[in-house]
Design a protein around this motif. Structure first.
Motif, short mmCIF file in Angstrom:
data_model
loop_
_atom_site.label_atom_id
_atom_site.label_comp_id
_atom_site.label_asym_id
_atom_site.label_seq_id
_atom_site.Cartn_x
_atom_site.Cartn_y
_atom_site.Cartn_z
N GLN A 262 10.36 9.05 -6.36
CA GLN A 262 10.78 7.83 -7.05
C GLN A 262 11.83 7.09 -6.23
O GLN A 262 11.81 5.85 -6.16
CB GLN A 262 11.31 8.17 -8.45
CG GLN A 262 10.21 8.61 -9.38
CD GLN A 262 10.72 9.19 -10.68
OE1 GLN A 262 11.86 9.63 -10.80
NE2 GLN A 262 9.85 9.19 -11.68
N ASP A 263 12.74 7.83 -5.61
CA ASP A 263 13.74 7.21 -4.75
C ASP A 263 13.07 6.54 -3.55
O ASP A 263 13.46 5.43 -3.16
CB ASP A 263 14.75 8.25 -4.25
CG ASP A 263 15.62 8.82 -5.35
OD1 ASP A 263 15.65 8.24 -6.47
OD2 ASP A 263 16.28 9.85 -5.10
N LEU A 264 12.09 7.21 -2.98
CA LEU A 264 11.35 6.64 -1.85
C LEU A 264 10.66 5.34 -2.27
O LEU A 264 10.72 4.33 -1.56
CB LEU A 264 10.34 7.65 -1.32
CG LEU A 264 9.54 7.23 -0.09
CD1 LEU A 264 10.44 7.01 1.11
CD2 LEU A 264 8.48 8.29 0.22
N LEU A 265 10.03 5.36 -3.43
CA LEU A 265 9.38 4.16 -3.95
C LEU A 265 10.39 3.02 -4.12
O LEU A 265 10.12 1.89 -3.73
CB LEU A 265 8.68 4.47 -5.28
CG LEU A 265 8.05 3.29 -6.01
CD1 LEU A 265 6.99 2.61 -5.14
CD2 LEU A 265 7.47 3.75 -7.34
N ALA A 266 11.55 3.32 -4.66
CA ALA A 266 12.57 2.29 -4.87
C ALA A 266 13.03 1.68 -3.56
O ALA A 266 13.21 0.47 -3.46
CB ALA A 266 13.76 2.89 -5.63
N VAL A 267 13.18 2.50 -2.54
CA VAL A 267 13.61 2.01 -1.22
C VAL A 267 12.53 1.11 -0.62
O VAL A 267 12.82 0.06 -0.05
CB VAL A 267 13.94 3.19 -0.29
CG1 VAL A 267 14.18 2.72 1.13
CG2 VAL A 267 15.16 3.94 -0.79
N VAL A 268 11.27 1.49 -0.79
CA VAL A 268 10.17 0.67 -0.29
C VAL A 268 10.11 -0.66 -1.03
O VAL A 268 9.99 -1.72 -0.42
CB VAL A 268 8.81 1.41 -0.41
CG1 VAL A 268 7.65 0.49 -0.12
CG2 VAL A 268 8.78 2.60 0.53
N GLN A 269 10.21 -0.60 -2.34
CA GLN A 269 10.15 -1.83 -3.14
C GLN A 269 11.30 -2.78 -2.82
O GLN A 269 11.13 -3.99 -2.89
CB GLN A 269 10.12 -1.50 -4.63
CG GLN A 269 8.81 -0.87 -5.05
CD GLN A 269 8.81 -0.39 -6.48
OE1 GLN A 269 9.84 -0.01 -7.03
NE2 GLN A 269 7.64 -0.40 -7.09
N ALA A 270 12.44 -2.22 -2.47
CA ALA A 270 13.61 -3.04 -2.11
C ALA A 270 13.54 -3.50 -0.65
O ALA A 270 14.43 -4.21 -0.19
CB ALA A 270 14.89 -2.25 -2.35
N LYS B 222 0.84 -1.21 0.00
CA LYS B 222 0.00 0.00 0.00
C LYS B 222 0.87 1.25 0.00
O LYS B 222 0.54 2.24 -0.66
CB LYS B 222 -0.93 0.00 1.20
CG LYS B 222 -2.04 -1.02 1.10
CD LYS B 222 -2.94 -0.99 2.31
CE LYS B 222 -4.03 -2.03 2.19
NZ LYS B 222 -4.93 -2.03 3.34
N ALA B 223 1.97 1.21 0.73
CA ALA B 223 2.89 2.36 0.77
C ALA B 223 3.50 2.59 -0.61
O ALA B 223 3.61 3.74 -1.06
CB ALA B 223 3.98 2.13 1.81
N ALA B 224 3.86 1.52 -1.29
CA ALA B 224 4.42 1.64 -2.63
C ALA B 224 3.39 2.22 -3.60
O ALA B 224 3.71 3.09 -4.42
CB ALA B 224 4.91 0.28 -3.12
N ARG B 225 2.14 1.76 -3.52
CA ARG B 225 1.09 2.30 -4.38
C ARG B 225 0.86 3.79 -4.10
O ARG B 225 0.64 4.58 -5.03
CB ARG B 225 -0.21 1.51 -4.21
CG ARG B 225 -0.20 0.20 -4.97
CD ARG B 225 -1.56 -0.46 -5.03
NE ARG B 225 -2.12 -0.78 -3.73
CZ ARG B 225 -1.82 -1.86 -3.02
NH1 ARG B 225 -0.94 -2.72 -3.49
NH2 ARG B 225 -2.38 -2.07 -1.85
N LEU B 226 0.91 4.17 -2.84
CA LEU B 226 0.74 5.58 -2.48
C LEU B 226 1.86 6.42 -3.08
O LEU B 226 1.62 7.52 -3.59
CB LEU B 226 0.71 5.72 -0.95
CG LEU B 226 0.39 7.11 -0.43
CD1 LEU B 226 -1.05 7.48 -0.73
CD2 LEU B 226 0.64 7.16 1.07
N CYS B 227 3.09 5.91 -3.04
CA CYS B 227 4.22 6.62 -3.67
C CYS B 227 3.98 6.77 -5.17
O CYS B 227 4.17 7.85 -5.73
CB CYS B 227 5.52 5.85 -3.46
SG CYS B 227 6.25 6.04 -1.84
#
Length: 92
Positions: free
Chosen positions: A53-61, A26-31
């Motif tokens: 985008q950097d925040l999304l990458a960190v969450v996805q990783a 859900k956090a990734a979708r919000l990003c």
């Protein structure tokens, strides 16, 4: 422009609550929704899009740390109108 700023401050607060609940998807979708929204306007600088985008990458990783959250919160509060010398994740 102030409405966008407030919207993203609230978005980030919601993001933090999702992270605390370990709802990474859900956090990734919000990003991603935030990134998509930022791409629809010319009222923000390009670094703001890159930061999300950097925040999304960190969450996805699954590599998000408290330092990331603190850096992002400070960045959003201070650098909405003008980019910082360095994006928050480039210094972590």
């Amino acid at each position: 422009m102030e409405a966008y700023r407030l919207s993203f401050l609230f978005r980030f607060a919601f993001f933090e609550s999702l992270i605390k609940r370990k709802a990474l998807g859900k956090a990734a979708r919000l990003c991603q929704e935030g990134i998509d929204l930022l791409h629809t306007t010319d009222r923000v600088h390009s670094q703001m899009c890159q930061v999300w985008q950097d925040l999304l990458a960190v969450v996805q990783a699954e590599a998000l740390k408290e330092d990331h959250l603190a850096a992002m919160k400070e960045y959003l509060a201070r650098h909405w109108a003008l980019p910082a010398r360095q994006a928050p994740f480039s210094v972590l």
